[in-house]
Scaffold this motif. Structure first.
Motif, PDB file in Angstrom:
ATOM      1  N   VAL A  49       0.839  -1.200   0.000  1.00  0.00           N
ATOM      2  CA  VAL A  49       0.000   0.000   0.000  1.00  0.00           C
ATOM      3  C   VAL A  49       0.871   1.247   0.000  1.00  0.00           C
ATOM      4  O   VAL A  49       0.640   2.177  -0.776  1.00  0.00           O
ATOM      5  CB  VAL A  49      -0.970  -0.009   1.202  1.00  0.00           C
ATOM      6  CG1 VAL A  49      -1.722   1.304   1.303  1.00  0.00           C
ATOM      7  CG2 VAL A  49      -1.945  -1.171   1.090  1.00  0.00           C
ATOM      8  N   LEU A  50       1.883   1.263   0.850  1.00  0.00           N
ATOM      9  CA  LEU A  50       2.790   2.403   0.899  1.00  0.00           C
ATOM     10  C   LEU A  50       3.532   2.567  -0.422  1.00  0.00           C
ATOM     11  O   LEU A  50       3.669   3.686  -0.929  1.00  0.00           O
ATOM     12  CB  LEU A  50       3.785   2.236   2.050  1.00  0.00           C
ATOM     13  CG  LEU A  50       4.813   3.348   2.236  1.00  0.00           C
ATOM     14  CD1 LEU A  50       4.138   4.703   2.401  1.00  0.00           C
ATOM     15  CD2 LEU A  50       5.699   3.040   3.427  1.00  0.00           C
ATOM     16  N   GLU A  51       3.967   1.467  -0.995  1.00  0.00           N
ATOM     17  CA  GLU A  51       4.643   1.527  -2.294  1.00  0.00           C
ATOM     18  C   GLU A  51       3.728   2.135  -3.354  1.00  0.00           C
ATOM     19  O   GLU A  51       4.143   3.004  -4.123  1.00  0.00           O
ATOM     20  CB  GLU A  51       5.079   0.125  -2.722  1.00  0.00           C
ATOM     21  CG  GLU A  51       5.762   0.095  -4.062  1.00  0.00           C
ATOM     22  CD  GLU A  51       6.092  -1.309  -4.531  1.00  0.00           C
ATOM     23  OE1 GLU A  51       6.656  -1.420  -5.632  1.00  0.00           O
ATOM     24  OE2 GLU A  51       5.776  -2.286  -3.826  1.00  0.00           O
ATOM     25  N   GLN A  52       2.479   1.711  -3.378  1.00  0.00           N
ATOM     26  CA  GLN A  52       1.532   2.240  -4.360  1.00  0.00           C
ATOM     27  C   GLN A  52       1.281   3.729  -4.132  1.00  0.00           C
ATOM     28  O   GLN A  52       1.208   4.508  -5.080  1.00  0.00           O
ATOM     29  CB  GLN A  52       0.210   1.461  -4.302  1.00  0.00           C
ATOM     30  CG  GLN A  52      -0.797   1.898  -5.336  1.00  0.00           C
ATOM     31  CD  GLN A  52      -0.309   1.711  -6.762  1.00  0.00           C
ATOM     32  OE1 GLN A  52       0.374   0.738  -7.055  1.00  0.00           O
ATOM     33  NE2 GLN A  52      -0.641   2.633  -7.630  1.00  0.00           N
ATOM     34  N   GLU A  53       1.134   4.134  -2.877  1.00  0.00           N
ATOM     35  CA  GLU A  53       0.925   5.553  -2.583  1.00  0.00           C
ATOM     36  C   GLU A  53       2.113   6.396  -3.030  1.00  0.00           C
ATOM     37  O   GLU A  53       1.932   7.484  -3.575  1.00  0.00           O
ATOM     38  CB  GLU A  53       0.683   5.745  -1.083  1.00  0.00           C
ATOM     39  CG  GLU A  53      -0.662   5.233  -0.635  1.00  0.00           C
ATOM     40  CD  GLU A  53      -0.835   5.312   0.869  1.00  0.00           C
ATOM     41  OE1 GLU A  53       0.164   5.550   1.594  1.00  0.00           O
ATOM     42  OE2 GLU A  53      -1.970   5.124   1.332  1.00  0.00           O
ATOM     43  N   LEU A  54       3.309   5.895  -2.812  1.00  0.00           N
ATOM     44  CA  LEU A  54       4.498   6.622  -3.249  1.00  0.00           C
ATOM     45  C   LEU A  54       4.584   6.678  -4.770  1.00  0.00           C
ATOM     46  O   LEU A  54       4.977   7.706  -5.338  1.00  0.00           O
ATOM     47  CB  LEU A  54       5.758   5.975  -2.667  1.00  0.00           C
ATOM     48  CG  LEU A  54       5.949   6.174  -1.167  1.00  0.00           C
ATOM     49  CD1 LEU A  54       6.990   5.221  -0.626  1.00  0.00           C
ATOM     50  CD2 LEU A  54       6.320   7.613  -0.865  1.00  0.00           C
ATOM     51  N   ARG A  55       4.205   5.601  -5.444  1.00  0.00           N
ATOM     52  CA  ARG A  55       4.205   5.609  -6.913  1.00  0.00           C
ATOM     53  C   ARG A  55       3.189   6.625  -7.439  1.00  0.00           C
ATOM     54  O   ARG A  55       3.437   7.321  -8.416  1.00  0.00           O
ATOM     55  CB  ARG A  55       3.910   4.221  -7.471  1.00  0.00           C
ATOM     56  CG  ARG A  55       5.061   3.269  -7.293  1.00  0.00           C
ATOM     57  CD  ARG A  55       4.831   1.948  -8.011  1.00  0.00           C
ATOM     58  NE  ARG A  55       5.842   0.973  -7.651  1.00  0.00           N
ATOM     59  CZ  ARG A  55       7.077   0.963  -8.127  1.00  0.00           C
ATOM     60  NH1 ARG A  55       7.453   1.875  -8.989  1.00  0.00           N
ATOM     61  NH2 ARG A  55       7.927   0.037  -7.738  1.00  0.00           N
ATOM     62  N   GLU A  56       2.040   6.707  -6.786  1.00  0.00           N
ATOM     63  CA  GLU A  56       1.036   7.697  -7.190  1.00  0.00           C
ATOM     64  C   GLU A  56       1.542   9.106  -6.917  1.00  0.00           C
ATOM     65  O   GLU A  56       1.274  10.022  -7.687  1.00  0.00           O
ATOM     66  CB  GLU A  56      -0.276   7.441  -6.453  1.00  0.00           C
ATOM     67  CG  GLU A  56      -0.977   6.192  -6.938  1.00  0.00           C
ATOM     68  CD  GLU A  56      -2.196   5.840  -6.105  1.00  0.00           C
ATOM     69  OE1 GLU A  56      -2.541   6.592  -5.162  1.00  0.00           O
ATOM     70  OE2 GLU A  56      -2.809   4.800  -6.401  1.00  0.00           O
ATOM     71  N   TRP A  57       2.277   9.287  -5.818  1.00  0.00           N
ATOM     72  CA  TRP A  57       2.819  10.607  -5.492  1.00  0.00           C
ATOM     73  C   TRP A  57       3.780  11.069  -6.577  1.00  0.00           C
ATOM     74  O   TRP A  57       3.744  12.226  -6.993  1.00  0.00           O
ATOM     75  CB  TRP A  57       3.553  10.553  -4.149  1.00  0.00           C
ATOM     76  CG  TRP A  57       4.038  11.894  -3.704  1.00  0.00           C
ATOM     77  CD1 TRP A  57       3.377  12.761  -2.889  1.00  0.00           C
ATOM     78  CD2 TRP A  57       5.264  12.535  -4.079  1.00  0.00           C
ATOM     79  NE1 TRP A  57       4.135  13.889  -2.725  1.00  0.00           N
ATOM     80  CE2 TRP A  57       5.290  13.777  -3.450  1.00  0.00           C
ATOM     81  CE3 TRP A  57       6.331  12.163  -4.881  1.00  0.00           C
ATOM     82  CZ2 TRP A  57       6.352  14.665  -3.591  1.00  0.00           C
ATOM     83  CZ3 TRP A  57       7.377  13.046  -5.038  1.00  0.00           C
ATOM     84  CH2 TRP A  57       7.382  14.279  -4.390  1.00  0.00           C
ATOM     85  N   GLN A  58       4.632  10.172  -7.052  1.00  0.00           N
ATOM     86  CA  GLN A  58       5.644  10.573  -8.030  1.00  0.00           C
ATOM     87  C   GLN A  58       5.128  10.606  -9.453  1.00  0.00           C
ATOM     88  O   GLN A  58       5.793  11.107 -10.331  1.00  0.00           O
ATOM     89  CB  GLN A  58       6.886   9.672  -7.930  1.00  0.00           C
ATOM     90  CG  GLN A  58       6.680   8.224  -8.266  1.00  0.00           C
ATOM     91  CD  GLN A  58       6.949   7.896  -9.726  1.00  0.00           C
ATOM     92  OE1 GLN A  58       7.761   8.517 -10.366  1.00  0.00           O
ATOM     93  NE2 GLN A  58       6.253   6.915 -10.211  1.00  0.00           N
ATOM     94  N   ALA A  59       3.918  10.082  -9.691  1.00  0.00           N
ATOM     95  CA  ALA A  59       3.376  10.047 -11.045  1.00  0.00           C
ATOM     96  C   ALA A  59       3.068  11.469 -11.518  1.00  0.00           C
ATOM     97  O   ALA A  59       2.580  12.289 -10.758  1.00  0.00           O
ATOM     98  CB  ALA A  59       2.103   9.203 -11.079  1.00  0.00           C
ATOM     99  N   PRO A  60       3.375  11.766 -12.771  1.00  0.00           N
ATOM    100  CA  PRO A  60       3.074  13.099 -13.294  1.00  0.00           C
ATOM    101  C   PRO A  60       1.565  13.292 -13.393  1.00  0.00           C
ATOM    102  O   PRO A  60       0.843  12.447 -13.909  1.00  0.00           O
ATOM    103  CB  PRO A  60       3.724  13.107 -14.675  1.00  0.00           C
ATOM    104  CG  PRO A  60       3.814  11.669 -15.061  1.00  0.00           C
ATOM    105  CD  PRO A  60       3.966  10.893 -13.779  1.00  0.00           C
TER     106      PRO A  60
END
Length: 88
Positions: A49-60
């Motif tokens: 979940v944390l990994e996905q949230e971080l990926r969404e944070w960095q997504a343009p």
């Protein structure tokens, strides 16, 4: 891919931020310089979940023609699903 720095001040900062994120804190500490290292740590640690949230944070966000250079959308918000047809 960038390697996670585990030595020196940068590594301890990343570890500290990661520990806070696991507790649900420290989101304001995530930035462009550390997001990939944090994603890698979450992936290694099995924190999906944390990994996905971080990926969404960095997504343009907002890369289309309806956005400003800062990524903000210039479309007016819609009134909401079926809001015009609901009787109050």
């Amino acid at each position: 891919m960038k390697q996670v720095q585990q030595d020196g001040k940068a590594g301890s900062d990343i570890d500290g931020i990661y520990r806070q994120l696991k507790k649900g804190l420290g989101r304001e500490l995530v930035n462009d310089d550390n997001v990939f290292a944090l994603i890698e740590l979450a992936s290694r640690d099995g924190q999906q979940v944390l990994e996905q949230e971080l990926r969404e944070w960095q997504a343009p966000c907002g890369t289309g023609s309806d956005t400003s250079p800062e990524g903000l959308h210039h479309l007016a918000p819609n009134p909401g699903f079926n809001k015009a047809n609901v009787k109050h």
